[in-house]
Structures are given as structure tokens and as C-alpha cells.
Motif scaffolding. Structure first.
Motif, PDB file in Angstrom:
ATOM      1  N   UNK A 518       0.849  -1.188   0.000  1.00 12.01           N
ATOM      2  CA  UNK A 518       0.000   0.000   0.000  1.00 12.01           C
ATOM      3  C   UNK A 518       0.880   1.232   0.000  1.00 12.01           C
ATOM      4  N   UNK A 519       0.689   2.090  -1.007  1.00  9.64           N
ATOM      5  CA  UNK A 519       1.547   3.257  -1.175  1.00  9.64           C
ATOM      6  C   UNK A 519       0.811   4.578  -0.962  1.00  9.64           C
ATOM      7  N   UNK A 520      -0.493   4.583  -1.204  1.00 12.90           N
ATOM      8  CA  UNK A 520      -1.241   5.839  -1.090  1.00 12.90           C
ATOM      9  C   UNK A 520      -2.705   5.510  -0.875  1.00 12.90           C
ATOM     10  N   UNK A 521      -3.371   6.316  -0.013  1.00 11.05           N
ATOM     11  CA  UNK A 521      -4.795   6.100   0.221  1.00 11.05           C
ATOM     12  C   UNK A 521      -5.461   7.440   0.526  1.00 11.05           C
ATOM     13  N   UNK A 522      -6.635   7.636  -0.012  1.00  6.67           N
ATOM     14  CA  UNK A 522      -7.368   8.880   0.249  1.00  6.67           C
ATOM     15  C   UNK A 522      -8.866   8.605   0.219  1.00  6.67           C
ATOM     16  N   UNK A 523      -9.619   9.450   0.918  1.00  7.43           N
ATOM     17  CA  UNK A 523     -11.073   9.356   0.890  1.00  7.43           C
ATOM     18  C   UNK A 523     -11.616  10.083  -0.340  1.00  7.43           C
ATOM     19  N   UNK A 524     -12.664   9.539  -0.915  1.00 10.96           N
ATOM     20  CA  UNK A 524     -13.347  10.178  -2.041  1.00 10.96           C
ATOM     21  C   UNK A 524     -14.506  10.994  -1.480  1.00 10.96           C
ATOM     22  N   UNK A 525     -14.547  12.294  -1.826  1.00 13.46           N
ATOM     23  CA  UNK A 525     -15.593  13.176  -1.291  1.00 13.46           C
ATOM     24  C   UNK A 525     -16.384  13.867  -2.398  1.00 13.46           C
ATOM     25  N   UNK A 526     -16.111  13.506  -3.637  1.00 10.67           N
ATOM     26  CA  UNK A 526     -16.818  14.098  -4.767  1.00 10.67           C
ATOM     27  C   UNK A 526     -16.797  13.086  -5.909  1.00 10.67           C
ATOM     28  N   UNK A 527     -17.634  13.292  -6.903  1.00  9.57           N
ATOM     29  CA  UNK A 527     -17.614  12.390  -8.062  1.00  9.57           C
ATOM     30  C   UNK A 527     -16.468  12.715  -9.011  1.00  9.57           C
ATOM     31  N   UNK A 528     -15.875  13.892  -8.861  1.00 11.35           N
ATOM     32  CA  UNK A 528     -14.701  14.270  -9.660  1.00 11.35           C
ATOM     33  C   UNK A 528     -13.561  14.547  -8.690  1.00 11.35           C
ATOM     34  N   UNK A 529     -12.491  13.753  -8.770  1.00 18.07           N
ATOM     35  CA  UNK A 529     -11.374  13.892  -7.830  1.00 18.07           C
ATOM     36  C   UNK A 529     -10.060  13.972  -8.591  1.00 18.07           C
ATOM     37  N   UNK A 530      -9.249  14.976  -8.247  1.00 16.79           N
ATOM     38  CA  UNK A 530      -7.898  15.047  -8.814  1.00 16.79           C
ATOM     39  C   UNK A 530      -6.931  14.426  -7.808  1.00 16.79           C
ATOM     40  N   UNK A 531      -6.260  13.387  -8.212  1.00 17.06           N
ATOM     41  CA  UNK A 531      -5.360  12.643  -7.334  1.00 17.06           C
ATOM     42  C   UNK A 531      -3.927  13.123  -7.542  1.00 17.06           C
ATOM     43  N   UNK A 532      -3.260  13.482  -6.443  1.00 11.67           N
ATOM     44  CA  UNK A 532      -1.827  13.809  -6.455  1.00 11.67           C
ATOM     45  C   UNK A 532      -1.165  12.850  -5.472  1.00 11.67           C
ATOM     46  N   UNK A 533      -0.703  11.712  -5.990  1.00 12.81           N
ATOM     47  CA  UNK A 533      -0.259  10.609  -5.118  1.00 12.81           C
ATOM     48  C   UNK A 533       1.116  10.831  -4.514  1.00 12.81           C
ATOM     49  N   UNK A 534       1.946  11.626  -5.180  1.00 11.94           N
ATOM     50  CA  UNK A 534       3.316  11.795  -4.701  1.00 11.94           C
ATOM     51  C   UNK A 534       4.219  10.614  -5.002  1.00 11.94           C
ATOM     52  N   UNK A 535       3.716   9.632  -5.751  1.00 10.03           N
ATOM     53  CA  UNK A 535       4.535   8.468  -6.118  1.00 10.03           C
ATOM     54  C   UNK A 535       5.419   8.856  -7.304  1.00 10.03           C
ATOM     55  N   UNK A 536       6.730   8.669  -7.149  1.00 13.92           N
ATOM     56  CA  UNK A 536       7.673   9.101  -8.184  1.00 13.92           C
ATOM     57  C   UNK A 536       8.299   7.959  -8.955  1.00 13.92           C
ATOM     58  N   UNK A 537       8.303   6.761  -8.381  1.00  9.43           N
ATOM     59  CA  UNK A 537       8.989   5.643  -9.031  1.00  9.43           C
ATOM     60  C   UNK A 537       8.204   5.152 -10.246  1.00  9.43           C
ATOM     61  N   UNK A 538       8.898   5.011 -11.365  1.00  9.21           N
ATOM     62  CA  UNK A 538       8.250   4.501 -12.568  1.00  9.21           C
ATOM     63  C   UNK A 538       7.849   3.044 -12.379  1.00  9.21           C
ATOM     64  N   UNK A 539       6.714   2.667 -12.961  1.00  9.11           N
ATOM     65  CA  UNK A 539       6.311   1.269 -12.880  1.00  9.11           C
ATOM     66  C   UNK A 539       4.809   1.092 -12.959  1.00  9.11           C
ATOM     67  N   UNK A 540       4.381  -0.166 -12.809  1.00 10.37           N
ATOM     68  CA  UNK A 540       2.969  -0.528 -12.833  1.00 10.37           C
ATOM     69  C   UNK A 540       2.397  -0.451 -11.421  1.00 10.37           C
ATOM     70  N   UNK A 541       1.195   0.125 -11.303  1.00  7.72           N
ATOM     71  CA  UNK A 541       0.515   0.241 -10.009  1.00  7.72           C
ATOM     72  C   UNK A 541      -0.955  -0.162 -10.162  1.00  7.72           C
ATOM     73  N   UNK A 542      -1.568  -0.562  -9.041  1.00 10.33           N
ATOM     74  CA  UNK A 542      -2.970  -0.949  -9.018  1.00 10.33           C
ATOM     75  C   UNK A 542      -3.750   0.043  -8.172  1.00 10.33           C
ATOM     76  N   UNK A 543      -4.864   0.539  -8.735  1.00 12.42           N
ATOM     77  CA  UNK A 543      -5.719   1.489  -8.043  1.00 12.42           C
ATOM     78  C   UNK A 543      -7.016   0.775  -7.652  1.00 12.42           C
ATOM     79  N   UNK A 544      -7.330   0.793  -6.377  1.00 10.94           N
ATOM     80  CA  UNK A 544      -8.542   0.153  -5.868  1.00 10.94           C
ATOM     81  C   UNK A 544      -9.548   1.246  -5.494  1.00 10.94           C
ATOM     82  N   UNK A 545     -10.755   1.173  -6.050  1.00 14.64           N
ATOM     83  CA  UNK A 545     -11.817   2.136  -5.757  1.00 14.64           C
ATOM     84  C   UNK A 545     -12.930   1.411  -5.027  1.00 14.64           C
ATOM     85  N   UNK A 546     -13.332   1.920  -3.849  1.00 10.89           N
ATOM     86  CA  UNK A 546     -14.371   1.312  -3.017  1.00 10.89           C
ATOM     87  C   UNK A 546     -15.469   2.350  -2.750  1.00 10.89           C
TER      88      UNK A 546
END
Length: 559
Positions: A518-546
Motif C-alpha cells: 500500500x503506497x497511497x490512500x485517500x477518501x473520495x468526497x466528490x464524483x470528480x477527484x484530482x489525485x496527487x499521489x506523490x509516487x515518483x517511481x516509474x512502474x505498474x501500479x494498481x488502483x482500488x476504488x471502493x
């Protein structure tokens, strides 16, 4: 009967006389870079390498993080690495120390005694080294038919005959076969993952112009079992062109790449290399996790050779120069290699082209265990139970698998670890099952083995500290599919920042690495969200939406 394949000894004796004559009036230490005299000799020398037949059977090149029984260092008025590091290594493994003769052995013994070196773990070998760059001229370890450790020699790309003789000397010392592969090379320009993948820069092509790339690939396949040979350009753009000056495998699925500031003229070259590996599958079948370690601008006088580290038996020795980037580099290793002991090694003698890794070389454990397994990783289709299959090999004569091994350890949703004995199904293949998994679970697991010599092995290497991790894709019924279709993530190739559109204005979004961390987690408070994860390392990542009892996953690539 063991076979030791010697180079043309008369030629080497004559050539060494030339070297001695050329340097007889010189008092300086040979540099990593070719001297003017050596460069001239490289143009005129008559050098014949006696290539041997390739080993027969299944060949596997051994990775740096696998079990090591020793390390090679060379004394040339010094070792090029701090005595504190030599002392630390000597507590864990045998040190094979190349010295000129008895007088020098006595000098080094006294120095070792004064610096806490474990002399009971020191073996002196009388062969006057031309230099201390043991990485570049030491043999590459292989295993034949997953039972016998051997070595591969190659023509060293320096006219230094005593250094070039180290492989067959080590073969005799250890009683293992040494095979000669006629590809001019240097150890600092070769790294492998233990699963048939290796990386070098295109220096290997430049130094072997009599062969085509396909012919070089064939040599590596025949002698080292390398089926996937990445030959890249050199983003560092310096004289050495060695891969260990800017990149390093940390595991089968992890690669460390130097990162330089955008102001550096090499920035685009470094980013291209990082992006290249981020878009390649590792030997386990999914994209590499590309980890970045920061270096200073080319025009700076800062010394930051952080990829030039040395991994040996659960420890990582990382060069430190007093730079303000040193602590950050150690933190990168600690995050990327949980469970390892990360040891900073300070010296004023490091260069960006030459540090720890260049000056020491591991000796593979002839009685190691090898666990071969292709893991479940990341997002996988849901099953209530998963079959885990692994092949387990014990090396060396009269060494067997200990009773009750191998074992499968697993944890569901970070619960207590459960252990299952794996069952022999055929040959060296063992199986076990992970059960009790629900659709929303996250599962972690690792495999453990032990032999009758009490040698232990885990896969991944650090076991519970850095296990395999997988999640589930659960969009099965109509409402799930409707929810999934309502999710929009853009762009899916990004720099860690992206826009997320969801059908509901409450919920949670989580980003996992390819290793399941787990590298980043945030609460969703709107139907439109701009994510700024701060993750800098290149590579494949998985995003889980609940949201509202539903969940789905998306894949993103960060560049």
C-alpha cells in the motif's frame, strides 16, 4: 574429476612481463580507467582466449541476492573498500584475499587483526593482483541441472593478466568446474536475476565486434542460461559504461535506476531507461517495479554512486560519500528491500563510476537451496482457493531437503500467518493450497525451505517482511459491472497525478505497488477527484476504488 580450464599460460607470462616493464618506472596505482600505456597495449597485444565447450544440461546464472559462502577481495596497496566493511563481511562469510605473497600476507594479517577482521574466515591466495577491481574480473557463478555450482570465465576487458587469471584460481580453490566463454566483458557490466534475464550496456557489443548481437546472445544462453538479455545504452555517458554505475536488480521484479535532475543533460536518457524497464515484464511475468535513487546534477562535484551497492546474505552495503543525498539513498533501499540490513559504507575513495560493488565479488554457496516459483501477483481473478506450486532444489552431494520442508506461509488481510506443509507431487515439485479466501481479500504468502545442513531459503528472500501479494477482480454481477463501467481514470499513464470520476461522492481510493504494498490512500468526497499521489517511481501500479459496498481495480503506469 573436476576440470580446470587454464588460459594460455606462456602467453600470459610473456604479456605480464610487458605489463611489468611498462609500469616498472611508475609508482601510481592502476586506475579503473585504462591508462595510456594499457590503452596502447590493448591495441597491440596478441591475446588468445582458450574457449571451452559450454556446460551441458540446464544452466542457470546465480543472482547476487542468492546464498553466498564467501567474497573475493584483492590487496593492491589497499583494498579500495574500508576495513570496517571488510571486517563486517568477514563475520558472515569466508573472505578470499588475493595478495602478492607471504610478505604481503603478513602485512595484511596485521592490518586485519588491528581492524577486527575475523581471521578464521580469511583465506589468503598468493597471486599478485594487478588491481583491486574484483567485481570486474572474478568468475560468474552458475548452477548446472539445479544441482552443481560452477563458474564462467571470460576475457577481461583490461590487459591485466594476473587479474584475468582469478577465475581459474578460484575454481581450483573451491574445487568447481570453470568454463571459458569467449566474450570480452567485465563483471560491473553484467547483472542477472537468477531466472534467465540479464542486463548489460552496449559496451558488450563495442568490445566484441567480431560477433553479431545474435551470436553474443547465443553465448550467454549456452554458457549462462540467459534467455532474455537486455543490452541497453549507457545513460551515465562516462568512460566505464558499466550497468552497475546506474542500475541494479534488487530482486527478480525490482530494478533500481539512478535519477538525475531535469537540469542534467542526461536526464532524458535516464528517464528513457527507467521507462523502458517499467514497460518490460520481469521473469515472473509482470512489469518491473522501477525504483529511483536520486543523484546530483552532472556539473556538481557530488559523488552519488548509490546503485553500486553490494548485496550479500541479507545485507546491502551502500556507498556513502558525505553527500546530502546519502540518507535519502539509504531510505530508498530500506523501503525497496524490507527485512534486509542496509549498511552505509562511507569513503572518500568512491567515484560515480566506481564504488563498493566494483571492488568485491560474492562466491556462491555450493550447498545452497533454490526455490523456483512463478508467483500470483497484483490483480488476479477470484478463486476461493489457490494452488501454490514450487520446485525446490538442494545443491551439493549428500545434501537433502530437511524433513517437514518446504512450507507455505500465508496471511489473509494482514491476519496471523498460517503455515501449510507442501506435498511432493513429482520430481522436485511441491504443492500446497491457500484456502478460505473471499472476494474482497488481500493475500500475502511466501515459501520456506531448509536442507540437512541447516541452510535456509525463502521466496521472496525476506519472507514475511516482503511477501508475494495479490488481490481479486470481483466485477461479476450486473450491479458490479455497472459500477465498474462508471469509473473513469485518466490518464492511465501518468506522473503520479491523475483524474478520477466515480458514480458516488463518498468512498476510498487506494494505490498499491506491483508487489502489493500500500503506497497511497485517500477518501473520495466528490464524483470528480484530482489525485496527487506523490509516487515518483516509474512502474505498474494498481488502483482500488471502493464505494457503497462495491469495489473495482484499475491499472496505471507511472513514468
Amino acid at each position: 574429476m573436476k576440470r580446470f580450464f587454464y588460459k594460455n599460460s606462456l602467453l600470459f607470462q610473456l604479456f605480464f612481463i610487458v605489463i611489468l616493464s611498462a609500469n616498472a618506472q611508475q609508482t601510481y596505482h592502476l586506475t579503473h580507467k585504462l591508462s595510456d600505456e594499457e590503452r596502447a597495449l590493448m591495441q597491440t597485444r596478441e591475446y588468445k582466449f582458450n574457449e571451452t565447450p559450454a556446460p551441458t544440461g540446464d544452466i542457470r546464472a546465480i543472482a547476487e541476492w542468492e546464498s553466498m559462502e564467501g567474497a573475493i577481495v584483492a590487496y593492491d596497496g589497499g583494498f579500495g573498500i574500508p576495513l570496517s566493511m571488510i571486517s563486517a563481511v568477514s563475520q558472515d562469510v569466508t573472505l578470499y584475499v588475493f595478495v602478492a605473497g607471504a610478505a604481503e600476507e603478513n602485512t595484511v594479517t596485521n592490518t586485519f587483526q588491528s581492524n577486527g577482521v575475523n581471521l578464521s574466515n580469511v583465506v589468503f591466495i598468493h597471486q599478485d593482483p594487478n588491481s583491486w577491481w574484483a567485481r570486474d574480473y572474478s568468475p560468474w557463478p552458475i548452477v548446472i541441472n539445479e544441482e552443481t555450482v560452477a563458474m564462467v570465465d571470460f576475457p577481461y576487458n583490461r590487459p591485466r593478466p594476473n587479474d584475468d587469471n582469478v577465475p581459474f584460481i578460484m575454481g581450483g580453490e573451491l574445487g568447481v568446474d570453470v568454463y571459458g566463454m569467449n566474450v570480452t566483458h567485465a563483471g560491473g557490466n553484467f547483472m542477472c536475476d537468477g531466472y534467465g534475464t540479464a542486463v548489460s550496456t552496449d559496451l558488450v557489443y563495442e568490445e566484441n565486434t567480431s560477433m553479431t548481437p545474435a551470436q553474443i546472445d547465443a553465448k550467454f544462453q549456452n554458457y549462462l542460461g540467459i534467455d532474455n538479455y537486455f543490452v541497453t545504452n549507457d545513460p551515465q555517458d562516462d568512460y566505464i559504461k558499466h550497468v552497475d554505475c546506474w542500475g541494479k536488480f534488487l530482486d527478480v521484479d525490482k530494478i533500481l535506476i539512478t535519477q538525475v535532475p531535469e537540469s542534467d543533460y542526461r536526464y532524458e536518457d535516464y528517464e528513457a531507461i527507467a521507462n523502458f524497464f517499467a514497460n518490460q515484464n520481469c521473469s515472473w511475468g509482470y512489469p518491473y517495479e522501477v525504483i529511483r535513487v536520486q543523484a546530483a546534477d552532472f556539473n556538481s562535484s557530488d559523488i552519488n554512486p548509490y546503485t553500486n551497492s553490494f548485496i550479500i546474505n541479507n545485507k546491502v552495503y551502500v556507498p556513502q560519500s558525505g553527500s546530502n543525498l546519502d540518507d535519502d539513498a539509504l531510505a530508498v533501499y530500506e523501503e525497496a528491500m524490507p527485512g534486509y540490513e542496509i549498511v552505509g559504507v562511507y569513503s572518500t575513495g568512491w567515484y560515480n563510476t566506481d564504488a563498493v560493488h566494483c571492488r568485491i565479488h560474492g562466491v556462491a554457496n555450493r550447498q545452497m537451496l533454490h526455490i523456483k516459483h512463478t508467483p500470483y501477483n497484483g490483480l488476479v481473478d477470484y478463486q476461493s482457493a489457490f494452488d501454490i506450486e514450487a520446485k525446490v532444489y538442494t545443491y551439493g552431494s549428500d545434501v537433502n531437503l530437511a524433513s517437514g520442508y518446504p512450507k507455505l506461509h500465508y496471511s489473509i488481510n494482514d491476519g496471523e500467518w498460517q503455515t501449510v506443509d507442501m506435498t511432493l507431487s513429482s520430481g522436485n515439485t511441491y504443492t500446497a493450497q491457500i484456502t478460505g479466501i473471499s472476494e474482497t481479500d488481500t493475500t500475502k504468502y511466501y515459501i520456506e525451505a531448509k536442507n540437512t545442513n541447516n541452510t535456509e531459503s525463502k521466496l521472496p528472500v525476506m519472507g514475511s517482511e516482503d511477501p508475494f501479494v495479490f488481490h481479486h477482480n470481483t466485477t461479476s454481477d450486473v450491479s458490479d459491472v455497472t459500477f465498474d463501467n462508471a469509473i473513469n481514470l485518466y490518464p492511465n499513464v501518468n506522473n503520479g497525478n491523475f483524474d478520477l470520476t466515480t458514480p458516488y461522492n463518498t468512498g476510498r481510493m487506494t494505490i498499491f505497488g506491483a508487489d502489493g504494498k500500500l503506497l497511497y490512500q485517500t477518501n473520495i468526497t466528490d464524483t470528480e477527484t484530482h489525485i496527487m499521489s506523490g509516487i515518483n517511481n516509474s512502474g505498474l501500479y494498481f488502483v482500488k476504488i471502493e464505494q457503497e459496498g462495491y469495489q473495482t481495480f484499475r491499472k496505471i503506469i507511472i513514468k
